[in-house]
Write an enzyme that holds these catalytic residues in place. Sequence first.
Site, PDB file in Angstrom:
ATOM      1  N   GLN A 103     -10.039 -23.839 -40.613  1.00 32.72           N
ATOM      2  CA  GLN A 103     -10.535 -24.420 -41.864  1.00 32.72           C
ATOM      3  C   GLN A 103     -12.054 -24.529 -41.866  1.00 32.72           C
ATOM      4  O   GLN A 103     -12.722 -24.079 -42.796  1.00 32.72           O
ATOM      5  CB  GLN A 103      -9.924 -25.812 -42.084  1.00 32.72           C
ATOM      6  CG  GLN A 103     -10.271 -26.401 -43.442  1.00 32.72           C
ATOM      7  CD  GLN A 103     -10.034 -27.908 -43.549  1.00 32.72           C
ATOM      8  OE1 GLN A 103      -9.830 -28.591 -42.542  1.00 32.72           O
ATOM      9  NE2 GLN A 103     -10.053 -28.420 -44.761  1.00 32.72           N
ATOM     10  N   TYR A 121      -4.060 -35.917 -29.559  1.00 34.93           N
ATOM     11  CA  TYR A 121      -5.275 -35.305 -30.107  1.00 34.93           C
ATOM     12  C   TYR A 121      -6.462 -36.255 -29.960  1.00 34.93           C
ATOM     13  O   TYR A 121      -7.533 -35.860 -29.495  1.00 34.93           O
ATOM     14  CB  TYR A 121      -5.003 -34.989 -31.579  1.00 34.93           C
ATOM     15  CG  TYR A 121      -6.199 -34.590 -32.416  1.00 34.93           C
ATOM     16  CD1 TYR A 121      -6.805 -33.356 -32.248  1.00 34.93           C
ATOM     17  CD2 TYR A 121      -6.682 -35.442 -33.419  1.00 34.93           C
ATOM     18  CE1 TYR A 121      -7.882 -32.976 -33.053  1.00 34.93           C
ATOM     19  CE2 TYR A 121      -7.745 -35.069 -34.225  1.00 34.93           C
ATOM     20  CZ  TYR A 121      -8.348 -33.836 -34.036  1.00 34.93           C
ATOM     21  OH  TYR A 121      -9.403 -33.468 -34.836  1.00 34.93           O
ATOM     22  N   ILE A 150     -11.349 -33.230 -43.673  1.00 32.57           N
ATOM     23  CA  ILE A 150     -12.228 -32.305 -44.408  1.00 32.57           C
ATOM     24  C   ILE A 150     -11.425 -31.655 -45.528  1.00 32.57           C
ATOM     25  O   ILE A 150     -10.345 -31.105 -45.301  1.00 32.57           O
ATOM     26  CB  ILE A 150     -12.797 -31.204 -43.473  1.00 32.57           C
ATOM     27  CG1 ILE A 150     -13.528 -31.832 -42.271  1.00 32.57           C
ATOM     28  CG2 ILE A 150     -13.722 -30.275 -44.246  1.00 32.57           C
ATOM     29  CD1 ILE A 150     -14.766 -32.630 -42.613  1.00 32.57           C
TER      30      ILE A 150
HETATM   31  C1  AKB Z   1      -6.605 -34.358 -38.382  1.00 27.32           C
HETATM   32  O1  AKB Z   1      -6.074 -34.881 -39.363  1.00 27.32           O
HETATM   33  O2  AKB Z   1      -6.031 -34.169 -37.301  1.00 27.32           O
HETATM   34  C2  AKB Z   1      -8.061 -33.955 -38.489  1.00 27.32           C
HETATM   35  C3  AKB Z   1      -8.962 -35.034 -38.039  1.00 27.32           C
HETATM   36  C4  AKB Z   1      -9.235 -36.186 -38.908  1.00 27.32           C
HETATM   37  O3  AKB Z   1      -9.471 -34.965 -36.963  1.00 27.32           O
HETATM   38  N1  AKB Z   1      -8.358 -33.574 -39.835  1.00 27.32           N
END
Ligand code: AKB
Length: 332
Positions: free
Chosen positions: A13, A142, A172
């Site tokens: 993206q 994450y 984003i």
């Molecule tokens: C996600 O939703 O994982 C990403 C972020 C906010 O890091 N867009």
Amino acid sequence: MNERILVTGAKGQIGSDLAIALRDRYGAKQVIETSRRPLSASDANRLPYEVLDVTDKRRLQELVEQYRIETIYHLAGVLSAKGEQYPDRCWQVNIDGLRNVLEVAKTHRLKVFWPSSIAVFGPHSPKMGTPQFAIEDPSSLYGITKAAGEMLCRYSADRFGVDVRSLRLPGIISHRALPGGGTTDFAVEMFYDALKYGSYTCFVRPDTRLPMMYMPDAIAAILALMQANSTAIAVRSSYNVAAVSFSAVELVAEIQTHLPHFTCDYAPDFRQAIADSWPSVIDDSQARQDWGWQHCYDLPAIVADMLVHLSQHIGSNGAADRAGPQPISGGV
Ligand code: AKB
């Protein structure tokens, strides 16, 4: 101005828009786009292009030497929702991939940009006005990789003098390429489905309020950070950057000012818990003070611009078609 640049995750993206901005600024031949996926026939204008899996350090090193790279924009990553589904791959790409980039940067004296995320914050971080140095207690894998990655960046800068710079990006919003498996994806998918189907099923509750940013602001932030004088960069882990914060239902209402028949229903899934652990509004005063960050797009401007661009593509351009409702889309 003739920097030789390598972009990882160039088909993602942010990569899709950033590569264009870098080509415009530095010249097309200076920007080497890389991704795990081979170049498709419709992307012939993206040359020079190389296949690169960032977990392959030797291949990364070869490309850096072959093209005499000076700066890496390291965007390859597994986002929050995909990270819960593919934890091993998330760790390998987000941690091992970043370490490879930082090691090669140390050896070859490269400058590096790497995106962190609001996902470094968690249930014990302040939800409103989250400060630059708030407690980080990420609850998604994450977020854990981003928090550890920030420490790796700071360590590489302090210990080895690597000129690495980073932003904690919010969700984003953009129209060129779809996000790939994030929690904030609903704020992009909603536009596609509003135009294509007139309705959307949102995977978070209507009151879910998250920090968001329009892609032109994100690109401007990345370029401004990378151009700033090194002495101005006081934070080598990652800077909070903010633009707007809105809830899912506020986005629906803004889209309805253009598309009055648009309807949205809500079916929260596992991504709700991730969203609930993130801040609603973050404080980015340090970025504004250190290197002059300021955003341009508020919610009405984002929605108006998104609808203009997407309505030109939907139906006529497969790339802008998210192919109907899908639980999780895209890839690394
Ligand atoms: C996600 O939703 O994982 C990403 C972020 C906010 O890091 N867009």
